[in-house]
Design an enzyme around this catalytic site. Structure first.
Site, PDB file in Angstrom:
ATOM      1  N   ASN A   7       0.870  -1.188   0.000  1.00  0.00           N
ATOM      2  CA  ASN A   7       0.000   0.000   0.000  1.00  0.00           C
ATOM      3  C   ASN A   7       0.900   1.228   0.000  1.00  0.00           C
ATOM      4  O   ASN A   7       1.538   1.525   1.003  1.00  0.00           O
ATOM      5  CB  ASN A   7      -0.888  -0.032   1.252  1.00  0.00           C
ATOM      6  CG  ASN A   7      -1.675   1.255   1.430  1.00  0.00           C
ATOM      7  OD1 ASN A   7      -1.797   2.063   0.508  1.00  0.00           O
ATOM      8  ND2 ASN A   7      -2.223   1.446   2.622  1.00  0.00           N
ATOM      9  N   TRP A   8       0.921   1.917  -1.127  1.00  0.00           N
ATOM     10  CA  TRP A   8       1.813   3.084  -1.234  1.00  0.00           C
ATOM     11  C   TRP A   8       1.262   4.334  -0.574  1.00  0.00           C
ATOM     12  O   TRP A   8       1.939   5.335  -0.475  1.00  0.00           O
ATOM     13  CB  TRP A   8       2.114   3.358  -2.714  1.00  0.00           C
ATOM     14  CG  TRP A   8       3.284   2.569  -3.223  1.00  0.00           C
ATOM     15  CD1 TRP A   8       3.952   1.588  -2.558  1.00  0.00           C
ATOM     16  CD2 TRP A   8       3.934   2.711  -4.498  1.00  0.00           C
ATOM     17  NE1 TRP A   8       4.981   1.107  -3.338  1.00  0.00           N
ATOM     18  CE2 TRP A   8       4.982   1.781  -4.532  1.00  0.00           C
ATOM     19  CE3 TRP A   8       3.715   3.518  -5.608  1.00  0.00           C
ATOM     20  CZ2 TRP A   8       5.836   1.647  -5.633  1.00  0.00           C
ATOM     21  CZ3 TRP A   8       4.550   3.384  -6.702  1.00  0.00           C
ATOM     22  CH2 TRP A   8       5.610   2.466  -6.719  1.00  0.00           C
ATOM     23  N   LYS A   9      -0.011   4.298  -0.187  1.00  0.00           N
ATOM     24  CA  LYS A   9      -0.643   5.497   0.410  1.00  0.00           C
ATOM     25  C   LYS A   9      -0.425   6.685  -0.527  1.00  0.00           C
ATOM     26  O   LYS A   9      -0.417   6.503  -1.742  1.00  0.00           O
ATOM     27  CB  LYS A   9      -0.098   5.739   1.819  1.00  0.00           C
ATOM     28  CG  LYS A   9      -0.122   4.471   2.674  1.00  0.00           C
ATOM     29  CD  LYS A   9       0.147   4.710   4.122  1.00  0.00           C
ATOM     30  CE  LYS A   9       0.132   3.393   4.863  1.00  0.00           C
ATOM     31  NZ  LYS A   9       0.179   3.532   6.295  1.00  0.00           N
ATOM     32  N   HIS A  92      -9.395   1.350   5.081  1.00  0.00           N
ATOM     33  CA  HIS A  92      -8.093   1.497   5.753  1.00  0.00           C
ATOM     34  C   HIS A  92      -8.263   2.455   6.938  1.00  0.00           C
ATOM     35  O   HIS A  92      -9.052   3.403   6.873  1.00  0.00           O
ATOM     36  CB  HIS A  92      -7.053   2.038   4.756  1.00  0.00           C
ATOM     37  CG  HIS A  92      -5.665   1.990   5.314  1.00  0.00           C
ATOM     38  ND1 HIS A  92      -5.192   2.948   6.175  1.00  0.00           N
ATOM     39  CD2 HIS A  92      -4.667   1.086   5.154  1.00  0.00           C
ATOM     40  CE1 HIS A  92      -3.951   2.631   6.523  1.00  0.00           C
ATOM     41  NE2 HIS A  92      -3.609   1.500   5.915  1.00  0.00           N
ATOM     42  N   GLU A 160      -5.322  -4.692  10.895  1.00  0.00           N
ATOM     43  CA  GLU A 160      -4.231  -3.735  11.055  1.00  0.00           C
ATOM     44  C   GLU A 160      -4.439  -2.935  12.340  1.00  0.00           C
ATOM     45  O   GLU A 160      -5.213  -1.961  12.346  1.00  0.00           O
ATOM     46  CB  GLU A 160      -4.196  -2.764   9.876  1.00  0.00           C
ATOM     47  CG  GLU A 160      -3.988  -3.405   8.536  1.00  0.00           C
ATOM     48  CD  GLU A 160      -3.399  -2.418   7.542  1.00  0.00           C
ATOM     49  OE1 GLU A 160      -2.286  -2.661   7.060  1.00  0.00           O
ATOM     50  OE2 GLU A 160      -4.039  -1.391   7.276  1.00  0.00           O
ATOM     51  N   SER A 210       3.706  -2.667  10.131  1.00  0.00           N
ATOM     52  CA  SER A 210       5.168  -2.731  10.135  1.00  0.00           C
ATOM     53  C   SER A 210       5.721  -4.088   9.708  1.00  0.00           C
ATOM     54  O   SER A 210       6.733  -4.548  10.252  1.00  0.00           O
ATOM     55  CB  SER A 210       5.722  -2.350  11.509  1.00  0.00           C
ATOM     56  OG  SER A 210       5.143  -1.140  11.939  1.00  0.00           O
ATOM     57  N   GLY A 231       2.881  -1.321   4.283  1.00  0.00           N
ATOM     58  CA  GLY A 231       2.950   0.102   3.953  1.00  0.00           C
ATOM     59  C   GLY A 231       4.375   0.525   3.662  1.00  0.00           C
ATOM     60  O   GLY A 231       4.877   0.391   2.535  1.00  0.00           O
ATOM     61  N   GLY A 232       5.063   0.989   4.699  1.00  0.00           N
ATOM     62  CA  GLY A 232       6.414   1.553   4.540  1.00  0.00           C
ATOM     63  C   GLY A 232       7.373   0.666   3.762  1.00  0.00           C
ATOM     64  O   GLY A 232       8.115   1.146   2.891  1.00  0.00           O
TER      65      GLY A 232
HETATM   66  C1  PEP Z   1      -0.654   0.184   6.433  1.00  0.00           C
HETATM   67  O1  PEP Z   1      -0.903   1.336   6.780  1.00  0.00           O
HETATM   68  O2  PEP Z   1      -1.452  -0.438   5.696  1.00  0.00           O
HETATM   69  C2  PEP Z   1       0.565  -0.434   6.918  1.00  0.00           C
HETATM   70  C3  PEP Z   1       0.543  -1.711   7.155  1.00  0.00           C
HETATM   71  O3  PEP Z   1       1.638   0.377   7.100  1.00  0.00           O
HETATM   72  P1  PEP Z   1       3.092  -0.059   7.676  1.00  0.00           P
HETATM   73  O4  PEP Z   1       3.486  -1.342   7.012  1.00  0.00           O
HETATM   74  O5  PEP Z   1       3.978   1.097   7.278  1.00  0.00           O
HETATM   75  O6  PEP Z   1       2.946  -0.201   9.141  1.00  0.00           O
END
Ligand code: PEP
Length: 250
Positions: A7-9, A92, A160, A210, A231-232
């Site tokens: 997920n690139w947001k 989300h 999440e 994460s 995400g990140g």
């Molecule tokens: C997200 O927001 O969908 C997510 C999982 O972010 P991250 O992996 O950066 O915690």
């Protein structure tokens, strides 16, 4: 086989997409790999001789609950489907928190996804205050029951915990919170039981919070974890590839 969805947001560029296509093209995995870039990149499938690899599924990060009309700035499920995307994230926590999206609205969006042959990834998860007050299971249970539409069609659920997204940075400004194996296992079995009860046994449940190359294998080995929403660690091609490969534990 696990589903690993990036997920690139509100991040991404043509250059990043090109790097990702080139990197994923070389990856051999049993996992299903999904990338959800911003809307503007959804139908970009080739750049400077680099093609979107056949084993990379493109998804969107949101859709409207409406089919079309006077909704400035919104994008319909039909438009997303026409772009060639196959998946869409709905509900989300950042949409729920920043745009006031309720579970009822999320269910409507999931219906539009299904009607347009998009696979909805329906996100649920408690925030830090809810976890600390002991209401995490009630909150997530209600989210699961209300966000999943009553339509006989495949869906995916993503758990999440908001306090573990970006290692807690969104809620506390610090990068120091991740869910333990036990936290994840307890919530995933809880969600799996609700899914069974509502006639959706076997629905895939992704974990998000994460997930990265260094912890993906351990998280994927937890019972009832069928993949990850990332995400990140999906932003840089090499980090996403490392996550996809580490998650390939079968
Ligand atoms: C997200 O927001 O969908 C997510 C999982 O972010 P991250 O992996 O950066 O915690």
């Amino acid at each position: 086989m696990k589903i690993i969805a990036g997920n690139w947001k509100m991040n991404g560029s043509l250059a990043m997409l090109r790097d990702m296509y080139a990197a994923i093209a070389d990856v051999k995995t049993n996992n299903i790999v999904v990338l959800c870039p911003p809307f503007t990149l959804l139908n970009v499938r080739h750049m400077d001789g680099v093609e979107c690899p056949k084993h990379l599924i493109i998804g969107a990060q949101d859709i409207s609950e409406h089919d079309g009309g006077t909704f400035t700035g919104d994008i319909s499920a039909k438009m997303v489907a026409e772009s060639g995307a196959k998946y869409v994230i709905v509900g989300h926590s950042e949409r729920r928190a920043n745009h006031g999206e309720t579970s009822e609205l999320v269910a409507k969006k999931a219906v539009k996804a299904i009607e347009n042959k998009l696979m909805p990834i329906i996100c649920v998860g408690e925030n830090a205050a809810q976890r600390e007050s002991g209401s995490a299971f009630d909150v997530v249970g209600e989210m699961v029951r209300k966000s999943i539409p009553n339509i006989d069609s495949e869906i995916i659920v993503a758990y999440e915990p908001v306090w573990a997204i970006s290692a807690g940075k969104i809620e506390t400004g610090k990068n120091d919170r991740t869910a333990t194996t036990r936290d994840i296992a307890e919530m995933h079995v809880f969600i799996a039981d609700i899914l069974k009860e509502i006639g959706r046994a076997g629905t895939k449940i992704l974990y998000g919070g994460s997930v990265k190359g260094s912890n993906a294998a351990e998280i994927m080995a937890i019972p009832n974890v069928d993949g990850a929403l990332v995400g990140g660690a999906s932003l840089k091609a090499s980090d996403f590839v490392a996550t996809v490969l580490a998650a390939d534990i079968n």
